[in-house]
Design an enzyme around this catalytic site. Sequence first.
Site, PDB file in Angstrom:
ATOM      1  N   LYS A  95      43.898  28.653 -36.971  1.00 32.04           N
ATOM      2  CA  LYS A  95      44.194  28.043 -38.274  1.00 32.04           C
ATOM      3  C   LYS A  95      45.604  27.474 -38.303  1.00 32.04           C
ATOM      4  O   LYS A  95      45.828  26.356 -38.742  1.00 32.04           O
ATOM      5  CB  LYS A  95      44.080  29.073 -39.411  1.00 32.04           C
ATOM      6  CG  LYS A  95      42.767  29.812 -39.480  1.00 32.04           C
ATOM      7  CD  LYS A  95      42.745  30.778 -40.659  1.00 32.04           C
ATOM      8  CE  LYS A  95      43.791  31.876 -40.612  1.00 32.04           C
ATOM      9  NZ  LYS A  95      43.481  32.961 -39.665  1.00 32.04           N
TER      10      LYS A  95
ATOM     11  N   ARG B 260      43.491  44.577 -37.308  1.00 31.79           N
ATOM     12  CA  ARG B 260      43.486  43.331 -38.070  1.00 31.79           C
ATOM     13  C   ARG B 260      42.077  42.732 -38.140  1.00 31.79           C
ATOM     14  O   ARG B 260      41.668  42.202 -39.170  1.00 31.79           O
ATOM     15  CB  ARG B 260      44.466  42.304 -37.471  1.00 31.79           C
ATOM     16  CG  ARG B 260      45.902  42.792 -37.469  1.00 31.79           C
ATOM     17  CD  ARG B 260      46.909  41.740 -37.873  1.00 31.79           C
ATOM     18  NE  ARG B 260      46.830  40.518 -37.119  1.00 31.79           N
ATOM     19  CZ  ARG B 260      47.392  40.329 -35.914  1.00 31.79           C
ATOM     20  NH1 ARG B 260      48.060  41.296 -35.337  1.00 31.79           N
ATOM     21  NH2 ARG B 260      47.288  39.177 -35.316  1.00 31.79           N
TER      22      ARG B 260
ATOM     23  N   ARG C  55      43.210  36.084 -48.658  1.00 31.04           N
ATOM     24  CA  ARG C  55      42.625  36.974 -47.654  1.00 31.04           C
ATOM     25  C   ARG C  55      41.791  38.068 -48.279  1.00 31.04           C
ATOM     26  O   ARG C  55      41.176  38.853 -47.551  1.00 31.04           O
ATOM     27  CB  ARG C  55      43.757  37.627 -46.889  1.00 31.04           C
ATOM     28  CG  ARG C  55      43.910  37.226 -45.436  1.00 31.04           C
ATOM     29  CD  ARG C  55      45.130  37.984 -44.934  1.00 31.04           C
ATOM     30  NE  ARG C  55      45.237  38.028 -43.513  1.00 31.04           N
ATOM     31  CZ  ARG C  55      45.938  37.142 -42.793  1.00 31.04           C
ATOM     32  NH1 ARG C  55      46.510  36.124 -43.367  1.00 31.04           N
ATOM     33  NH2 ARG C  55      46.035  37.308 -41.490  1.00 31.04           N
TER      34      ARG C  55
ATOM     35  N   ARG D  42      52.572  38.068 -29.856  1.00 33.16           N
ATOM     36  CA  ARG D  42      53.525  38.283 -30.951  1.00 33.16           C
ATOM     37  C   ARG D  42      53.741  39.788 -31.112  1.00 33.16           C
ATOM     38  O   ARG D  42      52.925  40.571 -30.633  1.00 33.16           O
ATOM     39  CB  ARG D  42      52.894  37.703 -32.233  1.00 33.16           C
ATOM     40  CG  ARG D  42      53.840  36.953 -33.109  1.00 33.16           C
ATOM     41  CD  ARG D  42      53.087  36.178 -34.167  1.00 33.16           C
ATOM     42  NE  ARG D  42      52.219  37.024 -34.976  1.00 33.16           N
ATOM     43  CZ  ARG D  42      51.290  36.541 -35.797  1.00 33.16           C
ATOM     44  NH1 ARG D  42      51.101  35.239 -35.914  1.00 33.16           N
ATOM     45  NH2 ARG D  42      50.545  37.358 -36.498  1.00 33.16           N
TER      46      ARG D  42
ATOM     47  N   ARG E 119      48.824  35.413 -26.965  1.00 31.40           N
ATOM     48  CA  ARG E 119      49.890  34.961 -27.859  1.00 31.40           C
ATOM     49  C   ARG E 119      51.102  35.893 -27.779  1.00 31.40           C
ATOM     50  O   ARG E 119      52.242  35.446 -27.812  1.00 31.40           O
ATOM     51  CB  ARG E 119      49.330  34.908 -29.287  1.00 31.40           C
ATOM     52  CG  ARG E 119      50.208  34.252 -30.276  1.00 31.40           C
ATOM     53  CD  ARG E 119      49.457  33.971 -31.553  1.00 31.40           C
ATOM     54  NE  ARG E 119      49.134  35.193 -32.296  1.00 31.40           N
ATOM     55  CZ  ARG E 119      48.570  35.187 -33.500  1.00 31.40           C
ATOM     56  NH1 ARG E 119      48.240  34.071 -34.074  1.00 31.40           N
ATOM     57  NH2 ARG E 119      48.319  36.324 -34.115  1.00 31.40           N
TER      58      ARG E 119
HETATM   59  P1  ADP Z   1      46.954  36.384 -38.214  1.00 30.68           P
HETATM   60  O1  ADP Z   1      46.167  35.230 -38.769  1.00 30.68           O
HETATM   61  O2  ADP Z   1      47.060  36.331 -36.741  1.00 30.68           O
HETATM   62  O3  ADP Z   1      46.530  37.703 -38.761  1.00 30.68           O
HETATM   63  P2  ADP Z   1      49.187  35.776 -39.965  1.00 30.68           P
HETATM   64  O4  ADP Z   1      50.434  35.169 -39.468  1.00 30.68           O
HETATM   65  O5  ADP Z   1      48.322  34.969 -40.871  1.00 30.68           O
HETATM   66  O6  ADP Z   1      48.443  36.211 -38.632  1.00 30.68           O
HETATM   67  O7  ADP Z   1      49.505  37.170 -40.704  1.00 30.68           O
HETATM   68  C1  ADP Z   1      50.257  38.187 -40.105  1.00 30.68           C
HETATM   69  C2  ADP Z   1      50.308  39.425 -41.006  1.00 30.68           C
HETATM   70  O8  ADP Z   1      50.911  39.111 -42.285  1.00 30.68           O
HETATM   71  C3  ADP Z   1      48.937  40.030 -41.371  1.00 30.68           C
HETATM   72  O9  ADP Z   1      48.454  40.910 -40.378  1.00 30.68           O
HETATM   73  C4  ADP Z   1      49.272  40.746 -42.710  1.00 30.68           C
HETATM   74  O10 ADP Z   1      49.946  41.966 -42.469  1.00 30.68           O
HETATM   75  C5  ADP Z   1      50.270  39.812 -43.367  1.00 30.68           C
HETATM   76  N1  ADP Z   1      49.618  38.817 -44.262  1.00 30.68           N
HETATM   77  C6  ADP Z   1      49.580  37.464 -44.069  1.00 30.68           C
HETATM   78  N2  ADP Z   1      48.916  36.849 -45.072  1.00 30.68           N
HETATM   79  C7  ADP Z   1      48.504  37.832 -45.922  1.00 30.68           C
HETATM   80  C8  ADP Z   1      47.753  37.859 -47.137  1.00 30.68           C
HETATM   81  N3  ADP Z   1      47.283  36.717 -47.708  1.00 30.68           N
HETATM   82  N4  ADP Z   1      47.524  39.050 -47.723  1.00 30.68           N
HETATM   83  C9  ADP Z   1      47.993  40.189 -47.198  1.00 30.68           C
HETATM   84  N5  ADP Z   1      48.690  40.245 -46.061  1.00 30.68           N
HETATM   85  C10 ADP Z   1      48.957  39.097 -45.406  1.00 30.68           C
END
Ligand code: ADP
Length: 185
Positions: free
Chosen positions: A13, A140, A88, A129, A127
């Site tokens: 994404k 996750r 989410r 990270r 990746r």
């Molecule tokens: P990925 O898509 O690989 O999970 P993101 O960069 O989108 O990575 O998100 C990393 C972390 O940030 C998530 O695992 C969560 O802890 C937090 N996070 C991101 N967006 C949200 C959201 N909309 N609601 C709750 N937590 C979020």
Amino acid sequence: MRLIFLGPPGAGKGTQAKVLANQWQVPHISTGDILREAIQGKTSLGIQAATYVEAGELVPDLLIMAIMRERFGREDVEKGWILDGFPRTLAQANALDQLLQIMRQPYGKVVYFDVSSDVLVKRLLQRGRVDDTQETIGRRLEIYQEQTTPLIDFYQRRHCLKTIDGNLPISQINQKLEALFSALV
Ligand code: ADP
């Protein structure tokens, strides 16, 4: 152009959102990026969010909505936006509805990145990270299944969901997205 990118971690994404936001000159709003920046800068938001992010748990909806209200308060969102990693949860999706109504912004289209789980795990491990350890990746994906997949149905009922095969190479996904949405820019 108003797009919501929905899909599991590692679906690609963020990669697509960056390219398209640049092409279409609209802001790319990634809750993950905003949180990581806050954590690095040790802001009060960052301090509150760090333990959740590092454990692969979701940050509480109230905190996420505070971020989004602030972000949608900025002028650049009038041109449109690509939301990446938000909403989410169903609570976040409902709160986004309200926010858009208050701001008199029309509803966006939702792109669902459909990717098989073995491809996801491989991509996330590559990746590398800090929150991409074998343990947090599992957590996750589990949370994604429980909390985020209900949004597929939520947006399908509103007839605004488009599904993209996220297993394809980056350039092919980009072409498909352009073909689907360029007319809307
Ligand atoms: P990925 O898509 O690989 O999970 P993101 O960069 O989108 O990575 O998100 C990393 C972390 O940030 C998530 O695992 C969560 O802890 C937090 N996070 C991101 N967006 C949200 C959201 N909309 N609601 C709750 N937590 C979020």
